[in-house]
Design a protein around this motif. Structure first.
Motif, PDB file in Angstrom:
ATOM      1  N   TYR A 289      28.695  93.409  48.662  1.00  0.00           N
ATOM      2  CA  TYR A 289      28.423  94.631  49.418  1.00  0.00           C
ATOM      3  C   TYR A 289      27.463  95.516  48.642  1.00  0.00           C
ATOM      4  N   ASP A 290      26.614  96.222  49.367  1.00  0.00           N
ATOM      5  CA  ASP A 290      25.896  97.365  48.819  1.00  0.00           C
ATOM      6  C   ASP A 290      26.597  98.659  49.209  1.00  0.00           C
ATOM      7  N   ASP A 291      27.143  98.709  50.441  1.00  0.00           N
ATOM      8  CA  ASP A 291      27.726  99.946  50.971  1.00  0.00           C
ATOM      9  C   ASP A 291      29.213 100.099  50.664  1.00  0.00           C
ATOM     10  N   ALA A 292      29.826  99.089  50.064  1.00  0.00           N
ATOM     11  CA  ALA A 292      31.240  99.182  49.684  1.00  0.00           C
ATOM     12  C   ALA A 292      31.356  98.762  48.217  1.00  0.00           C
ATOM     13  N   PRO A 293      30.829  99.582  47.305  1.00  0.00           N
ATOM     14  CA  PRO A 293      30.736  99.178  45.893  1.00  0.00           C
ATOM     15  C   PRO A 293      32.068  98.869  45.235  1.00  0.00           C
ATOM     16  N   ALA A 294      33.169  99.497  45.708  1.00  0.00           N
ATOM     17  CA  ALA A 294      34.467  99.232  45.091  1.00  0.00           C
ATOM     18  C   ALA A 294      34.934  97.809  45.360  1.00  0.00           C
ATOM     19  N   ALA A 295      34.383  97.174  46.401  1.00  0.00           N
ATOM     20  CA  ALA A 295      34.766  95.806  46.742  1.00  0.00           C
ATOM     21  C   ALA A 295      33.711  94.790  46.313  1.00  0.00           C
ATOM     22  N   ASP A 296      32.697  95.231  45.618  1.00  0.00           N
ATOM     23  CA  ASP A 296      31.610  94.339  45.196  1.00  0.00           C
ATOM     24  C   ASP A 296      31.859  93.861  43.771  1.00  0.00           C
ATOM     25  N   GLU A 297      31.772  92.552  43.570  1.00  0.00           N
ATOM     26  CA  GLU A 297      32.112  91.968  42.263  1.00  0.00           C
ATOM     27  C   GLU A 297      30.932  91.258  41.606  1.00  0.00           C
ATOM     28  N   ARG A 298      29.732  91.688  41.905  1.00  0.00           N
ATOM     29  CA  ARG A 298      28.573  90.990  41.355  1.00  0.00           C
ATOM     30  C   ARG A 298      28.514  91.026  39.836  1.00  0.00           C
ATOM     31  N   ASP A 299      29.056  92.082  39.229  1.00  0.00           N
ATOM     32  CA  ASP A 299      29.051  92.140  37.760  1.00  0.00           C
ATOM     33  C   ASP A 299      29.799  90.953  37.165  1.00  0.00           C
ATOM     34  N   PHE A 300      30.866  90.525  37.831  1.00  0.00           N
ATOM     35  CA  PHE A 300      31.641  89.377  37.346  1.00  0.00           C
ATOM     36  C   PHE A 300      31.016  88.061  37.820  1.00  0.00           C
ATOM     37  N   ILE A 301      30.568  88.039  39.050  1.00  0.00           N
ATOM     38  CA  ILE A 301      29.976  86.810  39.609  1.00  0.00           C
ATOM     39  C   ILE A 301      28.795  86.344  38.761  1.00  0.00           C
ATOM     40  N   GLU A 302      27.970  87.283  38.342  1.00  0.00           N
ATOM     41  CA  GLU A 302      26.757  86.920  37.613  1.00  0.00           C
ATOM     42  C   GLU A 302      27.038  86.360  36.230  1.00  0.00           C
ATOM     43  N   THR A 303      28.210  86.626  35.664  1.00  0.00           N
ATOM     44  CA  THR A 303      28.547  86.000  34.386  1.00  0.00           C
ATOM     45  C   THR A 303      28.783  84.503  34.544  1.00  0.00           C
ATOM     46  N   VAL A 304      29.081  84.079  35.786  1.00  0.00           N
ATOM     47  CA  VAL A 304      29.262  82.656  36.070  1.00  0.00           C
ATOM     48  C   VAL A 304      27.952  82.022  36.530  1.00  0.00           C
ATOM     49  N   THR A 305      27.261  82.666  37.461  1.00  0.00           N
ATOM     50  CA  THR A 305      26.079  82.047  38.076  1.00  0.00           C
ATOM     51  C   THR A 305      24.880  81.986  37.143  1.00  0.00           C
ATOM     52  N   GLN A 306      24.940  82.704  36.022  1.00  0.00           N
ATOM     53  CA  GLN A 306      23.825  82.613  35.080  1.00  0.00           C
ATOM     54  C   GLN A 306      23.819  81.286  34.326  1.00  0.00           C
ATOM     55  N   ARG A 307      24.889  80.514  34.491  1.00  0.00           N
ATOM     56  CA  ARG A 307      24.947  79.222  33.810  1.00  0.00           C
ATOM     57  C   ARG A 307      24.045  78.213  34.509  1.00  0.00           C
ATOM     58  N   GLU A 308      23.454  77.370  33.714  1.00  0.00           N
ATOM     59  CA  GLU A 308      22.514  76.375  34.238  1.00  0.00           C
ATOM     60  C   GLU A 308      23.227  75.417  35.195  1.00  0.00           C
ATOM     61  N   GLY A 309      22.574  75.142  36.314  1.00  0.00           N
ATOM     62  CA  GLY A 309      23.121  74.200  37.278  1.00  0.00           C
ATOM     63  C   GLY A 309      23.956  74.827  38.373  1.00  0.00           C
ATOM     64  N   ILE A 310      24.182  76.154  38.310  1.00  0.00           N
ATOM     65  CA  ILE A 310      24.921  76.858  39.361  1.00  0.00           C
ATOM     66  C   ILE A 310      23.921  77.676  40.173  1.00  0.00           C
ATOM     67  N   VAL A 311      23.883  77.435  41.477  1.00  0.00           N
ATOM     68  CA  VAL A 311      22.928  78.096  42.359  1.00  0.00           C
ATOM     69  C   VAL A 311      23.664  79.172  43.156  1.00  0.00           C
ATOM     70  N   PRO A 312      23.382  80.463  42.923  1.00  0.00           N
ATOM     71  CA  PRO A 312      24.120  81.523  43.618  1.00  0.00           C
ATOM     72  C   PRO A 312      23.592  81.776  45.028  1.00  0.00           C
ATOM     73  N   HIS A 313      24.505  82.099  45.920  1.00  0.00           N
ATOM     74  CA  HIS A 313      24.162  82.506  47.279  1.00  0.00           C
ATOM     75  C   HIS A 313      24.988  83.742  47.602  1.00  0.00           C
ATOM     76  N   TYR A 314      24.329  84.883  47.789  1.00  0.00           N
ATOM     77  CA  TYR A 314      25.039  86.113  48.110  1.00  0.00           C
ATOM     78  C   TYR A 314      25.096  86.299  49.624  1.00  0.00           C
ATOM     79  N   VAL A 315      26.305  86.507  50.126  1.00  0.00           N
ATOM     80  CA  VAL A 315      26.530  86.719  51.556  1.00  0.00           C
ATOM     81  C   VAL A 315      26.891  88.198  51.729  1.00  0.00           C
ATOM     82  N   PHE A 316      25.928  88.987  52.191  1.00  0.00           N
ATOM     83  CA  PHE A 316      26.126  90.433  52.320  1.00  0.00           C
ATOM     84  C   PHE A 316      26.913  90.734  53.596  1.00  0.00           C
ATOM     85  N   LEU A 317      27.944  91.565  53.446  1.00  0.00           N
ATOM     86  CA  LEU A 317      28.842  91.865  54.556  1.00  0.00           C
ATOM     87  C   LEU A 317      28.744  93.312  55.029  1.00  0.00           C
TER      88      LEU A 317
END
Length: 628
Positions: A289-317
């Protein structure tokens, strides 16, 4: 995520003539083929979705020596079964359906005891003149049935059974009442009085003159696994978790994960990345989310997706309403969605399909399978181990920042209070209880007629508070009816996009081990779910491994419900058929409060009324006051 149907004519009514209509109703589950078989008394049909390498050689219904099988199955102990069973070599990999039939030929009713994985199946046994059905231990694969003197029918989805002319659409008001207060203990009822679910871990045999149904497996909350050290527990948990993920990578197509940034989905994602070939990308799909920041977890997600071989796809709600894709959703949802975030599952599956992903690894049951260990606190209080209780609460306060007295009251004292005492305590604090607490918008006459209040009391009294243990608390969590309902709804959503969800945390071997270890392996040094945190040290990003608690998704829920404001206004102005269950004045008051304050209790009540209304409009069930 194939689909199956079977119909057994028990009264000479020509029931088998309706098999094609049943298959047509679940045609969306068969992009890779359709098959049917019938004789005078029985018909079986199959819609195929190929997701494993062996499924390319599957041809169902499969027939052999008077036995016919249709199944939606992924067997994870193929190696053991192949070593044990006498299965002729067909010159190509043996499909799981053929292994399943071989297991039935060898063990009969007991075949389900020997199967590990996710499965729902029906077998016609001509020699015995019966249909044998089974469902996996946690209900990953759905199975619904109709049973009457005229016929027995079974199918992957309710909509297939609703095509039968002798099946009534009379609504089951008990089920509707349970839905409106979030009560999911009953794993057999459906929203239709004539139709039932075969519960998880159950099998059934149906003959012309009767039927038997039984539970073939249960967890044992008294079983204990004792190892020599913390390190030994960690090694064994990691071995079982690796096995659970690895056997769910046996996919013929592209694999992805549902990555929320939490402990469960992140553990699955980093482990899957280790087991996949280096040239095979792992797609990770995350709702953000951009408009619901309390429910957005990109700070944690990006610690995983920065690893080689993982392709991130963000689904904005941000712009997605609870029923934003209503028309297509209700082609597939033949039940009112109970999950307030069901649209997030829907949108994620849609994106996975657009990306070309065939299998999505999901983190469902992770909380229960690894265990928070909070039941240990009440156990320590009840058994007089007060110094250990104090040190654990002190450590939890330091880890999570919560006040010690609040942790003590909510996690040690509250679970030991008898239910009547808890209700009196809430009343003295001015808080609602029972159905007023769960849904203040209920029509009082309906609440009385459908017995909601008594069932809520019954749920509370099921806890043996004087003998409560951490293991018993985890046991109830693992086998919760809410889990069953969530797996069934997710199945409907992902089937719309030919994406199959696989769940590592439903692995029988992992779950049995986790329940049997000491609760102190789950709550240790103030850390809940300690066993998975310690076992995956060095693999999980530290930012995730040391997350004390989950993200509260309330803001995301409010966001999606607010996008349905026009539909909510129409519902409040004219509840239509749901007025039989909902009080219009109370619904208006809940709406006004929600608009003013985004109260979660009111939002949940509005959501349930909306979900029920959308389902009634789509499936037009018949309302009967006497349907209990």
């Amino acid at each position: 995520m194939s689909g199956i149907v079977a119909i057994f004519d028990r009264g000479g009514v020509g029931a088998v003539d309706h098999a094609d209509g049943m298959l047509d109703a679940i045609d969306h589950r068969g992009p890779d083929g359709r098959g049917a078989w019938c004789d005078d008394a029985v018909a079986l049909g199959h819609q195929q979705l190929r997701t494993t390498p062996e499924s390319a050689f599957d041809d169902q219904p499969y027939r052999e020596d008077g036995l016919v099988v249709v199944s939606d199955a992924r067997l994870d102990n193929r190696g053991e079964l192949l070593e044990t069973l006498d299965v002729p070599d067909p010159g190509h990999p043996i499909p799981d359906s053929r292994l399943l039939l071989a297991a039935y030929r060898e063990w009969g009713d007991a075949c389900v005891d020997h199967l590990i994985g996710a499965f729902a199946f029906a077998i016609w046994d001509a020699d015995d003149g019966s249909v044998f059905c089974g469902r996996d231990r946690f209900g990953v694969k759905p199975l619904y049935y109709y049973e009457g003197a005229d016929a027995f029918a079974v199918a992957t989805e309710l909509k297939a059974l609703l095509t039968l002319p002798f099946v009534s659409r009379t609504v089951d008001e008990t089920k509707v009442g349970d839905f409106l207060v979030g009560l999911f203990d009953d794993k057999e009822r459906t929203y239709y009085r004539d139709l039932s679910r075969l519960p998880p871990a159950h099998a059934a045999r149906v003959r012309l003159d009767g039927s038997d149904r039984w539970q073939y497996w249960d967890l044992d909350p008294t079983r204990t696994v004792t190892l020599g050290s913390d390190a030994a527990y960690e090694r064994r948990f990691r071995e079982l978790f690796d096995q659970a993920v690895d056997c769910r990578l046996r996919a013929s197509g592209t694999v992805g994960t549902a990555l929320s940034g939490g402990l469960d989905s992140s553990s699955i994602t980093v482990t899957a990345r280790e087991f996949l070939r280096t040239d095979q990308p792992l797609h990770a799909f995350s709702n953000v989310y951009d408009d619901a920041p309390a429910a957005d977890e990109r700070d944690f997600i990006e610690t995983v997706t920065q690893r080689e071989g993982i392709v991130p796809h963000y689904v904005f709600l941000d712009d997605v309403g609870s029923f934003g894709d209503r028309e297509r959703m209700m082609q597939h949802y033949d039940v009112p969605p109970h999950d307030t975030m069901h649209h997030a599952i829907w949108e994620r599956a849609k994106r996975a399909d657009e990306t070309g992903v065939d299998v999505l690894l999901e983190g469902a049951l992770g909380d229960s399978a690894t265990g928070y260990g909070l039941g240990l606190l009440g156990e320590l209080l009840r058994t007089g181990r007060w110094w250990q209780l104090f040190t654990q609460i002190q450590a939890m306060s330091e880890v999570g920042g919560a006040r010690r007295h609040r942790l003590f009251l909510s996690n040690a004292v509250e679970p030991l209070l008898p239910p009547p005492v808890r209700r009196v305590r809430r009343r003295l604090r001015g808080e609602p209880v029972l159905n007023d607490r769960e849904n203040p918008t209920l029509n009082p006459e309906f609440a009385e007629r459908s017995g909601i209040r008594e069932r809520l009391k019954g749920r509370e009294s099921n806890t043996a508070f004087l003998t409560e243990t951490g293991r018993r608390r985890q046991y109830r969590s693992l086998l919760s009816g809410m889990i069953t309902a969530s797996l069934e709804t997710t199945d409907l959503a992902t089937a719309a996009f030919d994406v199959e969800p696989w769940y590592p945390f439903t692995d029988k071997r992992l779950v049995e081990f986790s329940l049997a270890i000491p609760p102190s392996q789950q709550l240790s040094d103030g850390w809940t779910r300690s066993i998975i945190r310690r076992s995956l040290r060095g693999r999980l990003p530290e930012k995730i491994r040391r997350r004390p608690w989950k993200t509260d998704m309330s803001q995301g829920f409010w966001n999606s419900l607010s996008r349905e404001d026009e539909r909510l206004r129409r519902l409040v102005a004219d509840p239509g058929p749901v007025e039989a269950y909902i009080d219009p004045t109370a619904l208006q008051e809940a709406y006004d409060r929600f608009v003013g304050s985004n109260d979660t209790r009111d939002a949940r009540s509005l959501w349930r009324a909306l979900s029920l209304s959308v389902w009634v409009d789509a499936y037009e069930p018949e309302k009967r006051d006497s349907a209990r």
